[in-house]
Write an enzyme that holds these catalytic residues in place. Structure first.
Site, mmCIF file in Angstrom:
data_model
loop_
_atom_site.group_PDB
_atom_site.id
_atom_site.type_symbol
_atom_site.label_atom_id
_atom_site.label_comp_id
_atom_site.label_asym_id
_atom_site.label_seq_id
_atom_site.Cartn_x
_atom_site.Cartn_y
_atom_site.Cartn_z
ATOM 1 N N HIS A 120 21.262 45.647 42.004
ATOM 2 C CA HIS A 120 19.908 45.159 41.753
ATOM 3 C C HIS A 120 19.072 45.501 42.987
ATOM 4 C CE1 HIS A 120 21.104 43.075 38.123
ATOM 5 N NE2 HIS A 120 22.130 42.562 38.780
ATOM 6 N N HIS A 130 24.488 50.273 36.680
ATOM 7 C CA HIS A 130 25.843 49.755 36.448
ATOM 8 C C HIS A 130 26.790 50.938 36.302
ATOM 9 C CE1 HIS A 130 28.811 49.464 33.096
ATOM 10 N NE2 HIS A 130 29.293 48.513 33.853
ATOM 11 N N ASN A 132 31.299 51.505 35.796
ATOM 12 C CA ASN A 132 32.682 51.053 35.917
ATOM 13 C C ASN A 132 33.605 52.080 35.282
ATOM 14 O OD1 ASN A 132 34.135 49.905 33.286
ATOM 15 N ND2 ASN A 132 31.945 49.510 33.094
ATOM 16 N N THR A 133 34.806 52.171 35.820
ATOM 17 C CA THR A 133 35.870 52.938 35.182
ATOM 18 C C THR A 133 37.151 52.147 35.346
ATOM 19 O OG1 THR A 133 36.220 54.248 37.205
ATOM 20 C CG2 THR A 133 34.829 55.216 35.492
ATOM 21 N N ARG A 134 38.076 52.307 34.403
ATOM 22 C CA ARG A 134 39.264 51.463 34.411
ATOM 23 C C ARG A 134 40.396 52.124 33.636
ATOM 24 N NH1 ARG A 134 35.318 49.830 31.202
ATOM 25 N NH2 ARG A 134 35.721 49.661 28.965
ATOM 26 N N HIS A 164 21.021 61.285 33.438
ATOM 27 C CA HIS A 164 21.771 61.762 32.285
ATOM 28 C C HIS A 164 22.353 63.148 32.516
ATOM 29 C CE1 HIS A 164 21.329 58.801 28.957
ATOM 30 N NE2 HIS A 164 20.330 58.355 29.705
ATOM 31 N N GLY A 277 41.537 34.871 33.518
ATOM 32 C CA GLY A 277 41.672 34.074 34.724
ATOM 33 C C GLY A 277 41.355 34.776 36.019
ATOM 34 N N ASN A 279 39.041 36.006 39.223
ATOM 35 C CA ASN A 279 38.089 35.277 40.056
ATOM 36 C C ASN A 279 36.699 35.265 39.411
ATOM 37 O OD1 ASN A 279 35.887 35.331 42.289
ATOM 38 N ND2 ASN A 279 37.670 34.483 43.335
#
Length: 294
Positions: A120, A130, A132-134, A164, A277, A279
């Site tokens: 922000h 934003h 993210n990769t996972r 883009h 669960g 954090n």
């Protein structure tokens, strides 16, 4: 699958940590390079370990929550990494089974690792972002997911096009069908139904990516992460000196309200993190420091 995947799990976890270090260093360097920001010191990340333990106290991994607040460029930015494992709670297990994850009804074990970033910005003309990769593993399946999207409160067409284009280049290097597919998925995913509008100008989003070739899918996921800084930094640097009015700030705070609504009501990562669960502060670091509703 367990024995085969241990080195792959380690490689994925190490990459997310490396990417985190690159981004943190680049953001702190950006803070150092800004002048004329009043008396504000250059922002620095505060790093907090986020261990995860089971009900009987056993180690279930964890990560690092890295948050910068009150910087010259970033009003608040979080860059979190985690590698966690254990057994899914019944509700999460049921959701995974409903998604068609093989074997999930009988065996709720899981392993997940990834990086999550939300920024922000101080100047309303500089867009929030934003990324993210996972990687996710269960005894019966594995997949990658992630993406990035730009969230300006004041849109500039050239900024949207640059962002883009950088993501498209990363996609095209692997499969020319990826960008149109994942852009459309982002347009659908980053939409706020109760407001009848998108939360930003989109980007890419993908999930459940398992082509059968782990190395290829991991390489693609690495390239998506590596494309983030080239996609975002030029946009940020272009807008840092743009004068902002009180009306601009008001528009920014209202737009942040939309962002908060989306993340609390619809975001998969938020739901998964809270249900497993992890954090809570790390899960909710995506929320803006200040927001406004009309």
């Amino acid at each position: 699958m367990t024995d085969t995947f241990e080195p792959r799990k380690a490689a994925a976890s190490a990459w997310f940590s490396t990417l985190r270090d690159r981004i943190v260093a680049a953001f702190e360097a950006l803070e150092d390079g800004v002048e004329g920001a009043g008396d504000l010191p250059a922002g620095r990340f505060e790093v907090t370990p986020t261990p995860r333990t089971g009900a009987d106290g056993e180690d279930q991994g964890g990560g690092k929550m890295s948050v910068m607040r009150g910087g010259r460029v970033f009003e608040k930015v979080g860059v979190n990494i985690s590698t966690v494992w254990g057994r899914l709670a019944p509700r999460a297990q049921k959701a995974m089974a409903a998604r068609g994850v093989p074997g999930m009804e009988a065996d709720p074990r899981f392993w997940a690792s990834g990086i999550s970033l939300v920024a922000h910005m101080r100047n309303p003309h500089t867009p929030a972002v934003h990324m993210n990769t996972r990687m996710f593993w269960t005894p019966g399946a594995w997949w990658f997911g992630g993406g990035a999207d730009l969230n300006p409160c004041i849109e500039y067409a050239e900024d949207t096009a640059h962002f883009h284009a950088a993501l498209q280049a990363a996609c095209d290097a692997h499969d020319p069908a990826y960008y149109p597919r994942f852009k459309a998925w982002a347009d659908e995913y980053f939409f706020i139904p109760h407001r009848h509008r998108a939360r930003g100008v989109g980007g890419i989003f993908y999930d459940d990516l398992n082509s059968g070739d782990w190395d290829a899918d991991f390489a693609f996921t690495r390239d998506v992460g590596a494309a983030f800084l080239p996609a975002f930094l030029p946009v940020t640097e272009r807008r840092l000196g743009t004068p902002a009015s009180e009306a601009d700030r008001d528009a920014q705070l209202i737009h942040r309200g939309l962002y908060a609504e989306y993340n609390l009501v619809y975001d998969r990562g938020t739901k998964f993190g809270l249900e497993t669960g992890h954090n809570a502060d790390a899960v909710l670091m995506s929320l803006p420091p200040l927001a406004k509703w009309v």
